[in-house]
Motif scaffolding. Sequence first.
Motif, PDB file in Angstrom:
ATOM      1  N   LEU A 211      34.616  45.513  -8.699  1.00 38.65           N
ATOM      2  CA  LEU A 211      36.138  46.213  -9.279  1.00 38.65           C
ATOM      3  C   LEU A 211      35.827  46.924 -10.457  1.00 38.65           C
ATOM      4  N   ASP A 212      34.806  46.308 -11.545  1.00 37.30           N
ATOM      5  CA  ASP A 212      34.433  47.272 -12.529  1.00 37.30           C
ATOM      6  C   ASP A 212      34.067  48.633 -12.305  1.00 37.30           C
ATOM      7  N   ARG A 213      33.227  48.814 -11.306  1.00 34.08           N
ATOM      8  CA  ARG A 213      32.844  50.142 -10.877  1.00 34.08           C
ATOM      9  C   ARG A 213      33.542  50.913 -10.331  1.00 34.08           C
ATOM     10  N   TYR A 214      34.684  50.021  -9.579  1.00 40.93           N
ATOM     11  CA  TYR A 214      35.495  50.987  -8.904  1.00 40.93           C
ATOM     12  C   TYR A 214      36.418  51.551  -9.873  1.00 40.93           C
ATOM     13  N   GLU A 215      36.952  50.696 -10.943  1.00 42.56           N
ATOM     14  CA  GLU A 215      37.870  51.234 -11.840  1.00 42.56           C
ATOM     15  C   GLU A 215      37.163  52.315 -12.661  1.00 42.56           C
ATOM     16  N   ALA A 216      35.858  52.408 -12.914  1.00 41.67           N
ATOM     17  CA  ALA A 216      35.303  53.459 -13.639  1.00 41.67           C
ATOM     18  C   ALA A 216      35.363  54.636 -12.750  1.00 41.67           C
ATOM     19  N   PHE A 217      35.327  54.390 -11.393  1.00 40.97           N
ATOM     20  CA  PHE A 217      35.113  55.481 -10.656  1.00 40.97           C
ATOM     21  C   PHE A 217      36.400  56.398 -10.541  1.00 40.97           C
ATOM     22  N   ARG A 218      37.403  55.552 -10.256  1.00 37.45           N
ATOM     23  CA  ARG A 218      38.756  56.018 -10.190  1.00 37.45           C
ATOM     24  C   ARG A 218      39.187  56.630 -11.454  1.00 37.45           C
ATOM     25  N   LYS A 219      39.026  56.040 -12.832  1.00 34.35           N
ATOM     26  CA  LYS A 219      39.367  56.482 -13.936  1.00 34.35           C
ATOM     27  C   LYS A 219      38.691  57.688 -14.385  1.00 34.35           C
ATOM     28  N   SER A 220      37.352  57.708 -14.204  1.00 31.68           N
ATOM     29  CA  SER A 220      36.513  58.668 -14.894  1.00 31.68           C
ATOM     30  C   SER A 220      36.994  60.332 -14.344  1.00 31.68           C
ATOM     31  N   LEU A 250      36.565  69.438  -8.193  1.00 38.11           N
ATOM     32  CA  LEU A 250      35.095  69.699  -7.450  1.00 38.11           C
ATOM     33  C   LEU A 250      33.968  69.195  -8.213  1.00 38.11           C
ATOM     34  N   ALA A 251      33.863  69.270  -9.544  1.00 41.82           N
ATOM     35  CA  ALA A 251      32.755  68.804 -10.234  1.00 41.82           C
ATOM     36  C   ALA A 251      32.671  67.675 -10.145  1.00 41.82           C
ATOM     37  N   LYS A 252      33.597  66.834 -10.103  1.00 47.28           N
ATOM     38  CA  LYS A 252      33.293  65.206 -10.265  1.00 47.28           C
ATOM     39  C   LYS A 252      32.843  64.786  -8.537  1.00 47.28           C
ATOM     40  N   MET A 253      33.498  65.710  -7.804  1.00 40.16           N
ATOM     41  CA  MET A 253      32.789  65.220  -6.567  1.00 40.16           C
ATOM     42  C   MET A 253      31.523  65.829  -6.263  1.00 40.16           C
ATOM     43  N   PHE A 254      31.121  66.741  -6.814  1.00 36.73           N
ATOM     44  CA  PHE A 254      29.743  67.361  -6.663  1.00 36.73           C
ATOM     45  C   PHE A 254      28.686  66.325  -7.342  1.00 36.73           C
ATOM     46  N   ILE A 255      28.866  65.927  -8.489  1.00 36.27           N
ATOM     47  CA  ILE A 255      28.205  64.881  -9.140  1.00 36.27           C
ATOM     48  C   ILE A 255      28.287  63.620  -8.406  1.00 36.27           C
ATOM     49  N   GLY A 256      29.339  63.294  -7.706  1.00 40.98           N
ATOM     50  CA  GLY A 256      29.466  62.071  -6.898  1.00 40.98           C
ATOM     51  C   GLY A 256      28.286  62.078  -5.955  1.00 40.98           C
TER      52      GLY A 256
ATOM     53  N   VAL B  37      29.129  58.713 -13.773  1.00 46.13           N
ATOM     54  CA  VAL B  37      27.947  57.939 -13.074  1.00 46.13           C
ATOM     55  C   VAL B  37      27.861  56.606 -12.938  1.00 46.13           C
ATOM     56  N   TYR B  38      28.287  56.015 -13.810  1.00 45.18           N
ATOM     57  CA  TYR B  38      28.498  54.600 -13.332  1.00 45.18           C
ATOM     58  C   TYR B  38      29.620  54.303 -12.032  1.00 45.18           C
ATOM     59  N   GLY B  39      30.393  54.961 -12.050  1.00 45.35           N
ATOM     60  CA  GLY B  39      31.443  54.730 -11.008  1.00 45.35           C
ATOM     61  C   GLY B  39      30.765  55.043  -9.731  1.00 45.35           C
ATOM     62  N   PHE B  40      30.054  56.110  -9.788  1.00 47.48           N
ATOM     63  CA  PHE B  40      29.354  56.385  -8.568  1.00 47.48           C
ATOM     64  C   PHE B  40      28.153  55.657  -8.305  1.00 47.48           C
ATOM     65  N   GLY B  41      27.553  54.781  -8.966  1.00 48.30           N
ATOM     66  CA  GLY B  41      26.686  53.908  -8.356  1.00 48.30           C
ATOM     67  C   GLY B  41      25.601  53.737  -9.399  1.00 48.30           C
ATOM     68  N   ASP B  42      25.318  54.284 -10.493  1.00 45.43           N
ATOM     69  CA  ASP B  42      24.258  54.008 -11.533  1.00 45.43           C
ATOM     70  C   ASP B  42      24.380  52.648 -11.977  1.00 45.43           C
ATOM     71  N   ASP B  43      23.695  52.554 -12.843  1.00 48.84           N
ATOM     72  CA  ASP B  43      23.655  51.318 -13.762  1.00 48.84           C
ATOM     73  C   ASP B  43      24.730  51.403 -14.917  1.00 48.84           C
ATOM     74  N   LYS B  44      24.897  50.308 -15.463  1.00 51.18           N
ATOM     75  CA  LYS B  44      25.931  50.390 -16.557  1.00 51.18           C
ATOM     76  C   LYS B  44      25.527  51.248 -17.768  1.00 51.18           C
ATOM     77  N   GLU B  45      24.452  51.468 -18.170  1.00 53.26           N
ATOM     78  CA  GLU B  45      24.006  52.304 -19.145  1.00 53.26           C
ATOM     79  C   GLU B  45      23.002  53.279 -18.402  1.00 53.26           C
ATOM     80  N   PRO B  46      23.481  54.356 -18.204  1.00 50.60           N
ATOM     81  CA  PRO B  46      22.315  55.219 -17.619  1.00 50.60           C
ATOM     82  C   PRO B  46      21.659  55.752 -18.673  1.00 50.60           C
ATOM     83  N   SER B  47      20.458  56.431 -18.062  1.00 52.15           N
ATOM     84  CA  SER B  47      19.531  57.081 -18.969  1.00 52.15           C
ATOM     85  C   SER B  47      19.702  58.193 -19.410  1.00 52.15           C
ATOM     86  N   ASP B  48      19.513  58.334 -20.816  1.00 53.28           N
ATOM     87  CA  ASP B  48      20.060  59.667 -21.372  1.00 53.28           C
ATOM     88  C   ASP B  48      19.402  60.861 -20.996  1.00 53.28           C
ATOM     89  N   LYS B  49      18.246  60.845 -20.294  1.00 52.21           N
ATOM     90  CA  LYS B  49      17.525  62.025 -19.820  1.00 52.21           C
ATOM     91  C   LYS B  49      18.404  62.402 -18.496  1.00 52.21           C
TER      92      LYS B  49
END
Lengths: 302, 121
Positions: A211-220, A250-256, B37-49
Amino acid sequence: MTSKGAADDLFGGLSDSDNSDNENEVENEKSNVAILQDLEMSSEDEQPVELSPNHSMESVSEKDFQEQNAVSNQSDNGYSSSAPTVSSSSSFSSYYNEPIATNETTKSPDRNYDTLDVGDPYLDETQQMEFDTNANLVQPTNNSSYQTPQMANASMFSTNKSRLEHKAATTRRGSSFTDKSLEQNTVDTGVKEEVIIARELLIANLTREQLDRYEAFRKSKFRRQPIKNIITEVTGSAPTETVALAISALAKMFIGEIVEEAVEIRDASNEGNKPIQPHHVNTAFKKLYQEGKLWPPYGQKY
Amino acid sequence: MDDDEDLFASDVDEDKEKNANPEDKKHALRRDLRTMVYGFGDDKEPSDKTLDVLEAIVLNYIKELCQLAMKVGKPDKMALEDIHYLIRRDSKKFSRVKDLLSMSEELKKARKQFDEVKPIL
């Protein structure tokens, strides 16, 4: 292109006369023999036939989609005539009852040629990832609606091919962007409710960490101003709000895409406890680049 | 505070930004990037590099995209050509952008209506 334009076309573009023209065309072309052929084809569709990588998945979700569609389509009666027919045409028994639908669906497969022709496996992937990772749940709106035309598309291949090509040709040149979005709109409204329900169900069942991760995903998101600055730097003139919005999305999806790939690579190499390293990112980037998934601006169309 | 600077930034200030704080070297995208990056699957504290690399990638992406878009159509930037451009390629991105734009249209409409009603109230 905007929904307002699409909404206008919704009222202006959909008229009975349009449908009846198609209807006459189809009825003239379709003989009893053809209908029987279609029936055979459609019965084949019931089993997962490997006509496309997506096909087996589509046949399952197609039924679900229709069930939901039947329930949730009450408010859309005015112009949803194309929506149920789009979906039901690709199903079995009603195939021969809905001559209009066959033409409706030939319109959208055309769209598929351009966008999903080679992207099918990718779509499949994203659909599977839908509930596995934090893939964007807005996707289903598009996926399901793309599925329904594909369903019909597959069965249409074996029947009257010239008719299909003729329709595809005319729509390619003649149909505006808004025609397609009109169709997609009508399908969308039915699908949206299904999507919402599915999403709520999913969210209710997530663990705390998920849930935490999902929230981060949506909010970011990327803040508008820095993006605008960058764009201004590149183009020399300040972008409009919509452009900045589109670019940041687009940038967000790209990084995703890159991060998800990098996570997979990291997990595959059993470094699961460490955060993603630059070399994961680099490998992910190269991989996606070679698959052509980063096309604009990197790589080539495939 | 970085945002305020950006809001009022002129061409002169841009140079100042880059030289002034070492924090600005990260560029304003860094904080957002971390959450993303956390939302997409990385750790809670991603590496700076990693964040460095990703940030560079994003900046490059936006630049390349804008340059490409400028070749299409007029020398200026148009919203439509961006989106049409990606239609052919990426259905996922296209539908996402379309949804976002239509949502923002609806929001605008709603706000407008609200503003029209407000004086009456």
